[in-house]
Design a protein around this motif. Structure first.
Motif, PDB file in Angstrom:
ATOM      1  N   GLN A 192      -4.650  -0.724  -5.713  1.00 48.40           N
ATOM      2  CA  GLN A 192      -4.149  -1.831  -4.886  1.00 48.40           C
ATOM      3  C   GLN A 192      -4.179  -3.134  -5.709  1.00 48.40           C
ATOM      4  O   GLN A 192      -3.219  -3.895  -5.708  1.00 48.40           O
ATOM      5  CB  GLN A 192      -5.024  -1.948  -3.642  1.00 48.40           C
ATOM      6  CG  GLN A 192      -4.532  -3.015  -2.662  1.00 48.40           C
ATOM      7  CD  GLN A 192      -5.649  -3.406  -1.712  1.00 48.40           C
ATOM      8  OE1 GLN A 192      -6.362  -2.539  -1.197  1.00 48.40           O
ATOM      9  NE2 GLN A 192      -5.814  -4.690  -1.478  1.00 48.40           N
ATOM     10  N   ARG A 231      -4.165  -3.418  -8.947  1.00 50.89           N
ATOM     11  CA  ARG A 231      -3.179  -3.336 -10.045  1.00 50.89           C
ATOM     12  C   ARG A 231      -1.773  -3.620  -9.526  1.00 50.89           C
ATOM     13  O   ARG A 231      -0.972  -4.222 -10.231  1.00 50.89           O
ATOM     14  CB  ARG A 231      -3.235  -1.956 -10.696  1.00 50.89           C
ATOM     15  CG  ARG A 231      -4.464  -1.792 -11.572  1.00 50.89           C
ATOM     16  CD  ARG A 231      -4.554  -0.406 -12.114  1.00 50.89           C
ATOM     17  NE  ARG A 231      -5.669  -0.251 -13.038  1.00 50.89           N
ATOM     18  CZ  ARG A 231      -6.103   0.917 -13.494  1.00 50.89           C
ATOM     19  NH1 ARG A 231      -5.524   2.044 -13.091  1.00 50.89           N
ATOM     20  NH2 ARG A 231      -7.102   0.969 -14.334  1.00 50.89           N
ATOM     21  N   ARG A 232      -1.510  -3.201  -8.283  1.00 51.11           N
ATOM     22  CA  ARG A 232      -0.198  -3.510  -7.705  1.00 51.11           C
ATOM     23  C   ARG A 232      -0.024  -5.016  -7.555  1.00 51.11           C
ATOM     24  O   ARG A 232       1.078  -5.528  -7.574  1.00 51.11           O
ATOM     25  CB  ARG A 232      -0.029  -2.800  -6.356  1.00 51.11           C
ATOM     26  CG  ARG A 232       1.001  -1.685  -6.446  1.00 51.11           C
ATOM     27  CD  ARG A 232       1.120  -0.925  -5.151  1.00 51.11           C
ATOM     28  NE  ARG A 232       0.330   0.300  -5.221  1.00 51.11           N
ATOM     29  CZ  ARG A 232      -0.542   0.718  -4.317  1.00 51.11           C
ATOM     30  NH1 ARG A 232      -0.742   0.025  -3.213  1.00 51.11           N
ATOM     31  NH2 ARG A 232      -1.182   1.846  -4.478  1.00 51.11           N
ATOM     32  N   GLN A 233      -1.149  -5.702  -7.389  1.00 45.05           N
ATOM     33  CA  GLN A 233      -1.101  -7.177  -7.317  1.00 45.05           C
ATOM     34  C   GLN A 233      -1.132  -7.779  -8.709  1.00 45.05           C
ATOM     35  O   GLN A 233      -1.330  -8.978  -8.876  1.00 45.05           O
ATOM     36  CB  GLN A 233      -2.316  -7.696  -6.530  1.00 45.05           C
ATOM     37  CG  GLN A 233      -2.268  -7.376  -5.062  1.00 45.05           C
ATOM     38  CD  GLN A 233      -3.611  -7.730  -4.405  1.00 45.05           C
ATOM     39  OE1 GLN A 233      -4.302  -6.882  -3.882  1.00 45.05           O
ATOM     40  NE2 GLN A 233      -3.976  -9.001  -4.452  1.00 45.05           N
ATOM     41  N   ARG A 234      -0.985  -6.939  -9.730  1.00 46.06           N
ATOM     42  CA  ARG A 234      -0.966  -7.356 -11.141  1.00 46.06           C
ATOM     43  C   ARG A 234      -2.296  -7.969 -11.582  1.00 46.06           C
ATOM     44  O   ARG A 234      -2.328  -8.903 -12.395  1.00 46.06           O
ATOM     45  CB  ARG A 234       0.191  -8.345 -11.415  1.00 46.06           C
ATOM     46  CG  ARG A 234       1.570  -7.719 -11.198  1.00 46.06           C
ATOM     47  CD  ARG A 234       1.863  -6.678 -12.252  1.00 46.06           C
ATOM     48  NE  ARG A 234       3.128  -6.028 -12.064  1.00 46.06           N
ATOM     49  CZ  ARG A 234       3.306  -4.847 -11.450  1.00 46.06           C
ATOM     50  NH1 ARG A 234       2.281  -4.179 -10.963  1.00 46.06           N
ATOM     51  NH2 ARG A 234       4.507  -4.308 -11.340  1.00 46.06           N
TER      52      ARG A 234
END
Ligand code: HAM
Length: 431
Positions: free
Chosen positions: A355, A357-360
């Motif tokens: 999660q 990582r999806r938000q960078r």
């Protein structure tokens, strides 16, 4: 059997304790700067194949050049065609320009490229069989403004990286007719001293007399005292061009040194040539070089358009950055390193990591926790800013403690706030 890397090549690695210049984060940073500067100067990317038909380089770079006469990686493919790994980028860009009739597409023709080049040279410090070049080619303008635009871009690129103590050497090699007269004059001057010249220069007397000018042999240099000067033989139009280039460089406050013996190793140049050298490199001290090549497009069967460009070696740039102890970009490191204890915590962290990582947000997790101490060591090796040991207790209470790796300070917060904390923290770091 162990396999070894081919001579004259190297790996670019995330970490290289022996040779810091081969660490990939430095290369990425330099490449990022290239793209930023080219965007500002209006140069757009072109990518050509790593290999071309051999004939392109023989015609383009010139049969008498060192590159073509002894340094090319040439092979036959299974169809019997002679192909060559590109030793430089200019000829390939010209080939693409001609083949795609880019002159008919309108607009400005300003290109840049980054990539590996191949030359079978004797490997030494700063000289490789596969090196990497950033180059630009600007096609269509014969004006001195275009020369200066290209030189200014190159210097701005070096400045942005923080490079210091660079020398800008400048010369004009005039037009073909001047060079023919000059070659004859130089040959007549050197012929009586033939036997005193170095073996290399003796060979060049017939094949490529201009290159004797940049011989590294001190005796050759002494013998060249009093040799005819190309600059003094320039055609008035070439002299005017050269003077205007110098004037415009002064206007941009770019310091340079006129170096009458600078001729460069590729045959296609006319008028302006330049080289940037660094006192912090060894014998192979040219960080970059280029010049005008107004006749190359038509020589290769294209439209008769003037052009100018440069190539600069990334190895030498990064080596100079390290020698000059310039503040270097940080290594790529996770912001937070998760150390889950037990299966439940691992499952929870696993989902959370993706999660985030999806938000960078760059986070890492140890899937194989055996001992917390061991995992903390791993976090340290990776350069993580924070670590988080998360077990069942934390899951139940929803309260966690991040450990700041450098200071060992602990930061208490609720699990719900983690992603906001990390997001804000990251934004601060990127400022
Ligand atoms: P060049 O001077 O042959 O020019 O190469 C440009 C730069 O590439 C050199 O200044 C050096 O930094 C780097 N370089 C060349 N050979 C090696 C090597 N064996 N090992 C490490 N670095 C090397 C050209 O290639 C022209 N195409 C430049 C140009 C573009 N002129 C007009 N447009």
């Amino acid at each position: 059997m162990q396999h070894a890397i081919p001579k004259g090549t190297f790996d670019i690695l995330p970490r290289d304790p022996d040779e810091a210049w081969r660490e990939s984060h430095l290369w990425q940073d330099v490449e990022k700067t290239i793209r930023e500067i080219c965007k500002v100067y209006g140069f757009r990317e072109i990518r050509t194949p790593i290999f071309e038909r051999t004939e392109l380089f023989v015609r383009g770079v010139g049969e008498g050049s060192d590159i073509v006469s002894k340094e090319m990686y040439t092979f036959q493919d299974k169809g019997g065609r002679s192909l060559t790994l590109r030793p430089e980028g200019t000829a390939s860009v010209m080939r693409a320009f001609i083949e795609k009739h880019m002159d008919q597409q309108g607009g400005l023709h300003k290109f840049f490229y980054v990539g590996p080049m191949f030359r079978y040279e004797r490997p030494q410090a700063g000289r490789y069989r596969q090196h990497h070049q950033f180059g630009v080619e600007s096609i269509g303008s014969a004006l001195p403004e275009s020369d200066v635009e290209v030189i200014a871009l190159l210097l701005e690129f070096y400045n942005s990286l923080g490079l210091k103590n660079l020398n800008v050497l400048l010369n004009s090699v005039g037009n073909e007719e001047t060079r023919t007269r000059f070659r004859e004059a130089l040959r007549s001057f050197l012929e009586p001293k033939r036997m005193l010249l170095s073996a290399d220069s003796q060979m060049r007397l017939e094949k490529n007399v201009l290159r004797i000018l940049d011989s590294k042999d001190p005796q050759d240099q002494e013998l060249l005292q009093g040799a005819p000067s190309l600059l003094e033989m320039l055609h008035p139009a070439d002299r005017d061009h050269f003077e205007r280039v110098q004037l415009l460089l002064h206007r941009l406050h770019i310091s340079f040194e006129v170096q009458p013996k600078l001729v460069r190793g590729l045959d296609y140049y006319n008028r302006t040539v330049f080289e940037i050298t660094s006192g912090d490199l060894g014998a192979h001290n040219a960080v970059g070089g280029g010049g005008r090549y107004d006749g190359l497009l038509s020589l290769l069967g294209g439209p008769n358009l003037p052009a100018i460009g440069f190539g600069t070696g990334l190895e030498r740039i990064i080596q100079t950055m390290l020698k000059q102890q310039i503040s270097l970009p940080e290594k790529i490191a996770p912001l937070l390193f998760f150390i889950p204890i037990g299966e439940k915590a691992k499952e929870y962290c696993f989902a959370l990591v993706f999660q985030l990582r999806r938000q960078r947000i760059p986070v890492e997790i140890d899937f194989h926790v055996k001992r917390v101490g061991h995992s903390l060591q791993l976090a340290e090796v990776l350069g993580a800013h924070y670590s988080l040991v998360l077990g069942e207790e934390e899951l139940l209470s929803g309260q966690i403690k991040l450990k700041e790796m450098q200071t060992r300070r602990e930061i208490s917060l609720s699990l719900d706030q983690l992603s906001i904390f990390l997001g804000e923290n990251l934004a601060l770091r990127l400022q």
